[in-house]
Design a protein around this motif. Structure first.
Motif, PDB file in Angstrom:
ATOM      1  N   ALA A  87    -105.015 -42.471  34.707  1.00  0.00           N
ATOM      2  CA  ALA A  87    -105.789 -41.909  35.818  1.00  0.00           C
ATOM      3  C   ALA A  87    -104.931 -41.649  37.056  1.00  0.00           C
ATOM      4  O   ALA A  87    -105.190 -40.706  37.805  1.00  0.00           O
ATOM      5  CB  ALA A  87    -106.950 -42.840  36.170  1.00  0.00           C
ATOM      6  N   ASP A  88    -103.899 -42.459  37.256  1.00  0.00           N
ATOM      7  CA  ASP A  88    -103.045 -42.303  38.435  1.00  0.00           C
ATOM      8  C   ASP A  88    -101.732 -41.565  38.135  1.00  0.00           C
ATOM      9  O   ASP A  88    -100.801 -41.589  38.939  1.00  0.00           O
ATOM     10  CB  ASP A  88    -102.756 -43.661  39.071  1.00  0.00           C
ATOM     11  N   ALA A  89    -101.670 -40.885  36.995  1.00  0.00           N
ATOM     12  CA  ALA A  89    -100.423 -40.222  36.566  1.00  0.00           C
ATOM     13  C   ALA A  89     -99.870 -39.260  37.613  1.00  0.00           C
ATOM     14  O   ALA A  89     -98.672 -39.275  37.909  1.00  0.00           O
ATOM     15  CB  ALA A  89    -100.643 -39.482  35.250  1.00  0.00           C
ATOM     16  N   ASP A  90    -100.712 -38.445  38.190  1.00  0.00           N
ATOM     17  CA  ASP A  90    -100.233 -37.456  39.165  1.00  0.00           C
ATOM     18  C   ASP A  90     -99.583 -38.112  40.386  1.00  0.00           C
ATOM     19  O   ASP A  90     -98.673 -37.540  40.984  1.00  0.00           O
ATOM     20  CB  ASP A  90    -101.371 -36.541  39.622  1.00  0.00           C
ATOM     21  N   SER A  91     -99.999 -39.298  40.745  1.00  0.00           N
ATOM     22  CA  SER A  91     -99.429 -39.961  41.920  1.00  0.00           C
ATOM     23  C   SER A  91     -98.004 -40.454  41.664  1.00  0.00           C
ATOM     24  O   SER A  91     -97.287 -40.780  42.612  1.00  0.00           O
ATOM     25  CB  SER A  91    -100.322 -41.118  42.381  1.00  0.00           C
ATOM     26  N   TYR A  92     -97.580 -40.491  40.412  1.00  0.00           N
ATOM     27  CA  TYR A  92     -96.215 -40.933  40.078  1.00  0.00           C
ATOM     28  C   TYR A  92     -95.260 -39.772  39.814  1.00  0.00           C
ATOM     29  O   TYR A  92     -94.066 -39.994  39.630  1.00  0.00           O
ATOM     30  CB  TYR A  92     -96.239 -41.871  38.869  1.00  0.00           C
TER      31      TYR A  92
END
Length: 112
Positions: A87-92
């Motif tokens: 779910a937080d892939a884009d933030s990395y």
């Protein structure tokens, strides 16, 4: 020559690449994928599929990654089907030095 997954994949782990691979040479860790360099046929179809731009052709500057990919492809399960990204892939995406900060040697689930 082979393609390799670099640390840009860590914590992103998009799996778009595995569906297009004609030889199923991707292996899944807890928070990244790797390519088995001995199975890769250097077709390059996976490279443009990676939203994190983590897949690169082998080069002298990426020799470390060839070995990382080889080591963990021997330890992790094969993955052949696209899965939902974290779910937080884009933030990395775009974070530098993710191997030292976030890498996990634990295996993923692979394709069941």
């Amino acid at each position: 020559m082979t393609f390799v997954v670099t640390d840009a994949c860590i914590k992103c782990k998009y799996t778009d690449c595995v569906e297009v691979c004609p030889v199923d040479c991707f292996y899944e860790g807890e928070n990244m994928l790797v390519i088995n360099p001995d199975e890769c046929i250097d077709c390059g179809v996976c490279e443009p599929e990676c939203p994190a731009e983590a897949i690169r052709p082998e080069s002298d500057e990426l020799l470390k990654w060839v070995e990382v990919n080889r080591e963990y492809a021997a330890k992790w399960p094969n993955i052949t089907v696209k899965k939902t990204s974290p779910a937080d892939a884009d933030s990395y995406k775009g974070i530098e030095g993710k191997f030292d900060k976030f890498f996990s040697a634990n295996p993923g689930e692979g394709t069941k």
